[in-house]
Design a protein around this motif. Structure first.
Motif, PDB file in Angstrom:
ATOM      1  N   VAL A 110       2.320 -37.025 -18.730  1.00 33.82           N
ATOM      2  CA  VAL A 110       1.898 -37.113 -20.128  1.00 33.82           C
ATOM      3  C   VAL A 110       0.688 -38.038 -20.259  1.00 33.82           C
ATOM      4  N   MET A 111       0.762 -39.195 -19.597  1.00 38.35           N
ATOM      5  CA  MET A 111      -0.362 -40.125 -19.675  1.00 38.35           C
ATOM      6  C   MET A 111      -1.622 -39.532 -19.062  1.00 38.35           C
ATOM      7  N   ALA A 112      -1.441 -38.746 -17.985  1.00 36.88           N
ATOM      8  CA  ALA A 112      -2.595 -38.104 -17.351  1.00 36.88           C
ATOM      9  C   ALA A 112      -3.306 -37.179 -18.328  1.00 36.88           C
ATOM     10  N   ALA A 113      -2.520 -36.561 -19.230  1.00 33.23           N
ATOM     11  CA  ALA A 113      -3.093 -35.614 -20.184  1.00 33.23           C
ATOM     12  C   ALA A 113      -3.826 -36.296 -21.331  1.00 33.23           C
ATOM     13  N   LEU A 155      -5.842 -37.630 -11.915  1.00 37.07           N
ATOM     14  CA  LEU A 155      -7.034 -36.997 -11.348  1.00 37.07           C
ATOM     15  C   LEU A 155      -7.055 -35.493 -11.576  1.00 37.07           C
ATOM     16  N   LEU A 156      -5.896 -34.892 -11.838  1.00 36.88           N
ATOM     17  CA  LEU A 156      -5.800 -33.437 -11.877  1.00 36.88           C
ATOM     18  C   LEU A 156      -5.565 -32.892 -13.284  1.00 36.88           C
ATOM     19  N   VAL A 183      -1.802 -25.735 -14.465  1.00 36.21           N
ATOM     20  CA  VAL A 183      -0.640 -25.183 -13.749  1.00 36.21           C
ATOM     21  C   VAL A 183      -0.393 -25.906 -12.421  1.00 36.21           C
ATOM     22  N   PRO A 184      -1.434 -26.168 -11.605  1.00 31.55           N
ATOM     23  CA  PRO A 184      -1.175 -26.968 -10.395  1.00 31.55           C
ATOM     24  C   PRO A 184      -0.594 -28.348 -10.712  1.00 31.55           C
ATOM     25  N   GLY A 185      -1.055 -28.964 -11.802  1.00 29.76           N
ATOM     26  CA  GLY A 185      -0.511 -30.263 -12.184  1.00 29.76           C
ATOM     27  C   GLY A 185       0.964 -30.184 -12.535  1.00 29.76           C
ATOM     28  N   PRO A 423      -3.416 -18.361  -4.536  1.00 27.69           N
ATOM     29  CA  PRO A 423      -4.562 -18.899  -5.287  1.00 27.69           C
ATOM     30  C   PRO A 423      -4.509 -18.606  -6.779  1.00 27.69           C
ATOM     31  N   GLY A 424      -3.715 -17.612  -7.168  1.00 26.61           N
ATOM     32  CA  GLY A 424      -3.570 -17.288  -8.583  1.00 26.61           C
ATOM     33  C   GLY A 424      -3.003 -18.430  -9.404  1.00 26.61           C
ATOM     34  N   ILE A 425      -2.304 -19.380  -8.750  1.00 34.65           N
ATOM     35  CA  ILE A 425      -1.805 -20.562  -9.448  1.00 34.65           C
ATOM     36  C   ILE A 425      -2.964 -21.290 -10.140  1.00 34.65           C
ATOM     37  N   VAL A 426      -4.123 -21.260  -9.502  1.00 30.20           N
ATOM     38  CA  VAL A 426      -5.321 -21.905 -10.053  1.00 30.20           C
ATOM     39  C   VAL A 426      -6.138 -20.935 -10.898  1.00 30.20           C
ATOM     40  N   THR A 427      -6.372 -19.733 -10.375  1.00 29.57           N
ATOM     41  CA  THR A 427      -7.359 -18.840 -10.991  1.00 29.57           C
ATOM     42  C   THR A 427      -6.810 -17.999 -12.141  1.00 29.57           C
TER      43      THR A 427
END
Length: 435
Positions: A110-113, A155-156, A183-185, A423-427
């Motif tokens: 949450v703080m990262a966001a 960072l993400l 989504v990766p986060g 890779p679809g997790i990112v794209t």
């Protein structure tokens, strides 16, 4: 007399190593190596090119979001946000295996966001949770490990300072990078929570059972504490994803939102306002200075022909894209032992990005891959910033903190493996939002 590019690379690498080892600022070291490279190994006018390149790098419009997001994080660091977040999340996750350790993981997410910085994320959540969890009898290694690993999510998860830096040096859309990082986060948060739950199931003494008995009204009252954070996330991230605002405009709204939260929590004073402002100035100017030095080094390296020679050497190895990614993962992890994330990313950009592009790897996807590897570097000694933050909070030596963080290092390595295989997790989110 021409000099072999491999020899040039070794000389420049040696000069860089000597400068960094002597304690000279990273930005100054980058600029000095670029000047040496251009003066000794090319006929280009080093002085005029340095002035022009540094000037061009200093007024890049995409960089305007950087100090604003940093300022937003600095303001929130000085509010009651972490305390309210702990009280609001604890009834929601306390009954899960691992109990309140999940507050560290979700709280950092949450703080990262809303903060965008790894160190701010780790410190803000840790200053509330470390004493609280210790007092409740939680295992100290898991307390430190969850904070060390989850703190890197700054960072993400957008708004990420590192994604802004990557977008500038790789000439990629920052909005698209922000979308790609979500989504990766969330996936890495899930990996961390799964690991904590399994450890707690196997050894219940690591995480005492949650004993607070709250009525539904009390739970609802606690949950209301999360509303300000949720609104700020919706304001910043939602405005970008909805196409309403650019990252810079969203960052501006985020600063006003953070000031509003600070005033609402009665944490906003003249002293805290100027402390947050000066903290943001120091951090953002440091990053901008590094980027300017890196821009000049990239130009200088281009004149020497070193990137082309290295790219040809790598091509001669006939590495598959997967093998190239494996080599780069090892490279970044090793560099992370000596350089901070921004420096590591910009120092390698002039060589790595052309190789990755020639290998047919999507530069947008590679940005998320790079940031996750840089996250891993945040918990590798001796230059793991999150390790230093936690060392100061807990009073433990750096080796104890590092051992506690290692399981989460390998979980992030698993995260990299997953985005390589899928890779679809990112794209996919990017293509869905754009279309």
């Amino acid at each position: 007399m021409s000099v072999d590019p491999g020899m040039i690379a070794l000389i420049l690498f040696g000069v860089m190593g000597l400068l960094l080892a002597s304690g000279i600022w990273v930005a100054v070291s980058l600029t000095a190596v670029g000047f040496v490279a251009m003066s000794l190994f090319s006929k280009a006018p080093a002085g005029s090119l340095m002035a022009a390149t540094v000037w061009d790098a200093s007024w890049n419009w995409a960089l305007t979001a950087l100090p604003l997001f940093i300022w937003m994080g600095e303001i929130l660091f000085r509010t009651r946000l972490s305390e309210d977040m702990f009280r609001g999340l604890s009834p929601l996750v306390g009954r899960l295996p691992g109990g309140l350790l999940h507050v560290n993981v979700i709280g950092c997410g949450v703080m990262a966001a809303v903060a965008g910085s790894s160190a701010v994320t780790c410190a803000t959540v840790g200053r509330m949770s470390v004493p609280e969890l210790k007092a409740r009898g939680y295992d100290e290694r898991l307390i430190i490990g969850t904070l060390a690993g989850s703190g890197t999510l700054g960072l993400l998860i957008p708004p990420s300072i590192m994604l802004i830096v990557y977008g500038v040096i790789a000439q990629q859309s920052i909005s698209r990078l922000f979308i790609a990082g979500v989504v990766p986060g969330v996936m890495i948060i899930g990996l961390f929570m799964g690991y904590v739950a399994i450890r707690a199931r196997l050894n219940p003494s690591l995480a005492p059972p949650f004993t607070e008995r709250l009525t539904w009204r009390e739970k609802l009252s606690r949950a209301k504490l999360l509303i300000p954070v949720a609104l700020l996330i919706a304001l910043v991230i939602g405005s970008i994803y909805g196409g309403v605002a650019t990252p810079t405009e969203a960052a501006t709204m985020g600063v006003f939102g953070a000031l509003g939260l600070a005033a609402w929590s009665r944490s906003l004073t003249r002293a805290s306002f100027f402390e947050a402002l000066m903290g943001a100035v120091r951090t953002s100017t440091m990053i901008a200075f590094i980027l300017a030095g890196a821009a000049f080094l990239s130009i200088a390296m281009g004149f020497t022909g070193v990137p082309r020679a290295i790219a040809k050497s790598v091509e001669a190895w006939e590495l598959s894209p997967y093998a190239l990614l494996a080599v780069l993962t090892v490279l970044y992890i090793v560099l992370g032992c000596f350089l901070d994330g921004v420096s590591m990313m910009v120092v390698t950009a002039s060589v790595v990005l052309p190789m990755v592009s020639d290998a047919g790897i999507d530069l947008l996807w590679f940005g998320i891959f790079t940031v996750i590897v840089v996250e891993m570097a945040q918990i590798t000694p001796p230059v793991g910033f999150n390790l230093f933050v936690l060392q100061g909070m807990t009073g433990r030596d750096i080796l104890q903190v590092t051992r506690a963080a290692m399981p989460f290092f390998f979980l992030m390595l698993l995260g990299i493996l997953l985005i390589v295989i899928f890779p679809g997790i990112v794209t996919w989110p990017v293509s869905y939002m754009v279309n």
